[in-house]
Design an enzyme around this catalytic site. Structure first.
Site, PDB file in Angstrom:
ATOM      1  N   ASP A 282      -7.222  63.611  80.079  1.00  0.00           N
ATOM      2  CA  ASP A 282      -6.001  63.637  78.923  1.00  0.00           C
ATOM      3  C   ASP A 282      -5.190  64.728  79.047  1.00  0.00           C
ATOM      4  OD1 ASP A 282      -6.027  62.031  76.212  1.00  0.00           O
ATOM      5  OD2 ASP A 282      -4.864  63.631  76.144  1.00  0.00           O
TER       6      ASP A 282
ATOM      7  N   ASP B  46      -2.487  65.234  83.837  1.00  0.00           N
ATOM      8  CA  ASP B  46      -1.483  64.171  83.707  1.00  0.00           C
ATOM      9  C   ASP B  46      -1.999  62.955  84.967  1.00  0.00           C
ATOM     10  OD1 ASP B  46       0.561  62.315  83.763  1.00  0.00           O
ATOM     11  OD2 ASP B  46       2.058  63.853  84.092  1.00  0.00           O
ATOM     12  N   VAL B  47      -2.410  61.696  84.167  1.00  0.00           N
ATOM     13  CA  VAL B  47      -2.744  60.771  85.230  1.00  0.00           C
ATOM     14  C   VAL B  47      -1.631  60.314  86.279  1.00  0.00           C
ATOM     15  CG1 VAL B  47      -4.362  59.533  83.776  1.00  0.00           C
ATOM     16  CG2 VAL B  47      -1.815  58.908  83.715  1.00  0.00           C
TER      17      VAL B  47
ATOM     18  N   TYR C 253       8.753  49.720  77.726  1.00  0.00           N
ATOM     19  CA  TYR C 253       7.283  49.732  77.502  1.00  0.00           C
ATOM     20  C   TYR C 253       6.855  48.354  77.907  1.00  0.00           C
ATOM     21  CZ  TYR C 253       3.053  50.124  74.667  1.00  0.00           C
ATOM     22  OH  TYR C 253       1.737  49.891  74.079  1.00  0.00           O
TER      23      TYR C 253
ATOM     24  N   LYS D  34       3.559  47.361  80.443  1.00  0.00           N
ATOM     25  CA  LYS D  34       2.542  46.655  80.103  1.00  0.00           C
ATOM     26  C   LYS D  34       2.244  45.352  80.782  1.00  0.00           C
ATOM     27  CE  LYS D  34       0.606  49.519  77.489  1.00  0.00           C
ATOM     28  NZ  LYS D  34      -0.638  50.502  78.138  1.00  0.00           N
TER      29      LYS D  34
ATOM     30  N   THR E 241      -1.388  45.270  67.149  1.00  0.00           N
ATOM     31  CA  THR E 241      -1.167  46.825  66.567  1.00  0.00           C
ATOM     32  C   THR E 241      -2.573  47.334  66.164  1.00  0.00           C
ATOM     33  OG1 THR E 241       0.867  45.857  65.448  1.00  0.00           O
ATOM     34  CG2 THR E 241      -0.099  47.859  64.572  1.00  0.00           C
TER      35      THR E 241
HETATM   36  N1  LIG Z   1      -2.091  51.593  69.003  1.00  0.00           N
HETATM   37  C1  LIG Z   1      -1.573  50.424  69.325  1.00  0.00           C
HETATM   38  O1  LIG Z   1      -1.219  49.784  68.302  1.00  0.00           O
HETATM   39  C2  LIG Z   1      -1.658  49.930  70.514  1.00  0.00           C
HETATM   40  C3  LIG Z   1      -1.438  48.566  70.862  1.00  0.00           C
HETATM   41  C4  LIG Z   1      -1.646  47.807  72.201  1.00  0.00           C
HETATM   42  C5  LIG Z   1      -1.838  48.812  73.180  1.00  0.00           C
HETATM   43  N2  LIG Z   1      -2.100  50.113  72.838  1.00  0.00           N
HETATM   44  C6  LIG Z   1      -2.410  50.879  74.353  1.00  0.00           C
HETATM   45  O2  LIG Z   1      -3.509  51.719  74.141  1.00  0.00           O
HETATM   46  C7  LIG Z   1      -3.464  52.891  74.812  1.00  0.00           C
HETATM   47  C8  LIG Z   1      -3.812  53.980  73.880  1.00  0.00           C
HETATM   48  O3  LIG Z   1      -2.906  54.044  72.788  1.00  0.00           O
HETATM   49  P1  LIG Z   1      -3.127  54.866  71.338  1.00  0.00           P
HETATM   50  O4  LIG Z   1      -2.389  54.211  70.540  1.00  0.00           O
HETATM   51  O5  LIG Z   1      -4.645  55.056  71.242  1.00  0.00           O
HETATM   52  O6  LIG Z   1      -2.429  56.099  71.774  1.00  0.00           O
HETATM   53  P2  LIG Z   1      -2.599  57.645  71.107  1.00  0.00           P
HETATM   54  O7  LIG Z   1      -1.322  58.261  71.277  1.00  0.00           O
HETATM   55  O8  LIG Z   1      -3.556  57.799  70.017  1.00  0.00           O
HETATM   56  O9  LIG Z   1      -3.524  58.029  72.590  1.00  0.00           O
HETATM   57  C9  LIG Z   1      -2.954  58.145  73.892  1.00  0.00           C
HETATM   58  C10 LIG Z   1      -3.825  59.256  74.492  1.00  0.00           C
HETATM   59  O10 LIG Z   1      -3.132  59.176  76.059  1.00  0.00           O
HETATM   60  C11 LIG Z   1      -2.928  60.859  76.214  1.00  0.00           C
HETATM   61  N3  LIG Z   1      -2.049  60.799  77.473  1.00  0.00           N
HETATM   62  C12 LIG Z   1      -0.631  60.188  77.258  1.00  0.00           C
HETATM   63  N4  LIG Z   1       0.072  60.360  78.605  1.00  0.00           N
HETATM   64  C13 LIG Z   1      -1.055  60.894  79.284  1.00  0.00           C
HETATM   65  C14 LIG Z   1      -0.888  61.133  80.632  1.00  0.00           C
HETATM   66  N5  LIG Z   1       0.220  60.982  81.531  1.00  0.00           N
HETATM   67  N6  LIG Z   1      -2.198  61.753  81.513  1.00  0.00           N
HETATM   68  C15 LIG Z   1      -3.226  61.397  80.659  1.00  0.00           C
HETATM   69  N7  LIG Z   1      -3.385  61.374  79.312  1.00  0.00           N
HETATM   70  C16 LIG Z   1      -2.108  60.911  78.788  1.00  0.00           C
HETATM   71  C17 LIG Z   1      -2.415  61.466  75.267  1.00  0.00           C
HETATM   72  O11 LIG Z   1      -2.504  62.682  75.121  1.00  0.00           O
HETATM   73  C18 LIG Z   1      -3.277  60.736  74.125  1.00  0.00           C
HETATM   74  O12 LIG Z   1      -4.617  61.616  73.847  1.00  0.00           O
HETATM   75  C19 LIG Z   1      -2.283  52.909  75.228  1.00  0.00           C
HETATM   76  O13 LIG Z   1      -2.199  52.380  76.686  1.00  0.00           O
HETATM   77  C20 LIG Z   1      -1.370  52.102  74.548  1.00  0.00           C
HETATM   78  O14 LIG Z   1      -0.180  51.352  75.257  1.00  0.00           O
HETATM   79  C21 LIG Z   1      -1.969  50.624  71.895  1.00  0.00           C
END
Ligand SMILES: NC(=O)c1ccc[n+]([C@@H]2O[C@H](COP(=O)([O-])OP(=O)(O)OC[C@H]3O[C@@H](n4cnc5c(N)ncnc54)[C@H](O)[C@@H]3O)[C@@H](O)[C@H]2O)c1
Length: 270
Positions: free
Chosen positions: A49, A75-76, A167, A171, A199
């Site tokens: 992360d 960073d990934v 976005y 995806k 969500t």
């Molecule tokens: N929250 C939602 O409603 C939702 C819905 C559908 C899909 N998603 C997907 O779920 C995943 C997690 O989302 P979330 O809402 O828990 O987000 P979040 O912001 O709570 O957590 C994301 C984490 O990823 C880390 N991160 C961001 N960019 C990075 C990088 N380049 N390298 C390494 N780490 C990185 C951040 O530091 C953070 O800890 C994402 O892929 C998001 O698109 C979320």
């Protein structure tokens, strides 16, 4: 299931206990729920992360609970950082055979998106996904059967949403990547799937609904244009996404690969 020890520690034959998992974006949100779930399943977890602050705090909590979790601040989308992260795994841990790719670029732009916007959107969501998956695949043991990958898509991968071009394109790419990676890795016995949540109520969504829409969770879920879009009339908790991810990683999903599992309260059904 091979012996009595397995029957005692893994009565359902999920096959996750004792294995090493890698979770990108595992410091908070859904990723942290996935780490918590995999720890409960008996895995050791490498969290990859960018957030040192959230990562350190979360890892301290998991370790206090007796779990083995290692943080790599990386960073990934940074090829060298990804390689270093895998190389820094504790030498006593078995090679990772489980991977959950959750890190993503949260950039919400339309056709006016600049080159920089596109890179910020796609570098983590797509390029990072590919770099981490490549490193994981390269490090798999010769007999990799039972290894599994789950990638994070979204309902946004399947639909159009106003102002979400960057976005949603990223995806949608996750779905294509998942199918092709599943095909490429199948001869080694490695399964690759994705999940598509609706969500999920985490800190970011709580803040967005409060600050931008002026809604708390109950009000947002009661609104026809928000919670009302889900057949179940509500949003998900992160744990409700972590559980299907653990299922897809487990031996219970042994004949599932190359596909996407909506975890969306029925959003995509109507
Ligand atoms: N929250 C939602 O409603 C939702 C819905 C559908 C899909 N998603 C997907 O779920 C995943 C997690 O989302 P979330 O809402 O828990 O987000 P979040 O912001 O709570 O957590 C994301 C984490 O990823 C880390 N991160 C961001 N960019 C990075 C990088 N380049 N390298 C390494 N780490 C990185 C951040 O530091 C953070 O800890 C994402 O892929 C998001 O698109 C979320």
């Amino acid at each position: 299931m091979t012996d009595m020890a397995d029957m005692t520690t893994d009565p359902l034959g999920r096959g996750l206990s004792g294995r090493t998992a890698v979770v990108t974006g595992g410091a908070q949100g859904i990723g942290a729920a996935v780490v918590t779930r995999l720890c409960a399943e008996g895995c050791r977890v490498l969290v990859l992360d960018t957030s040192e602050e959230h990562g350190k705090a979360a890892v301290e909590r998991w370790r206090d609970q007796g779990h083995e979790v290692h943080l790599a601040v990386a960073d990934v989308a940074d090829e060298h950082a990804v390689r270093d992260a895998f190389a820094a795994l504790p030498p006593t841990w078995p090679a990772p055979t489980l991977l959950v790719n959750l890190a993503a670029g949260f950039v919400f732009k339309g056709l006016d998106a600049t080159r920089e916007d596109w890179r910020a959107a796609l570098d983590p969501t797509l390029i990072g996904l590919s770099l981490v998956t490549r490193e994981f695949a390269a490090g798999l043991p010769p007999d990799a059967s039972g290894a599994a990958i789950v990638n994070m898509a979204s309902i946004s991968a399947h639909i159009a949403q106003s102002g979400y071009l960057t976005y949603n394109t990223g995806k949608a790419a996750v779905l294509g990547f998942t199918r092709c990676a599943a095909q490429e890795l199948a001869p080694r016995g490695v399964r690759v799937n994705s999940v598509s949540p609706g969500t999920v109520w985490n800190a970011g969504n709580e803040r967005y609904h409060r600050e931008v829409l002026g809604l708390d969770r109950a009000a947002a879920e009661a609104a026809p244009e928000h919670g009302g879009r889900f057949l179940l009339g509500r949003f998900a908790d992160p744990e409700e996404v972590a559980a299907p991810i653990a299922f897809l990683l487990s031996a219970e999903a042994a004949f599932i690969t190359g596909t996407d599992l909506p975890v969306d309260g029925g959003y995509l059904a109507v």
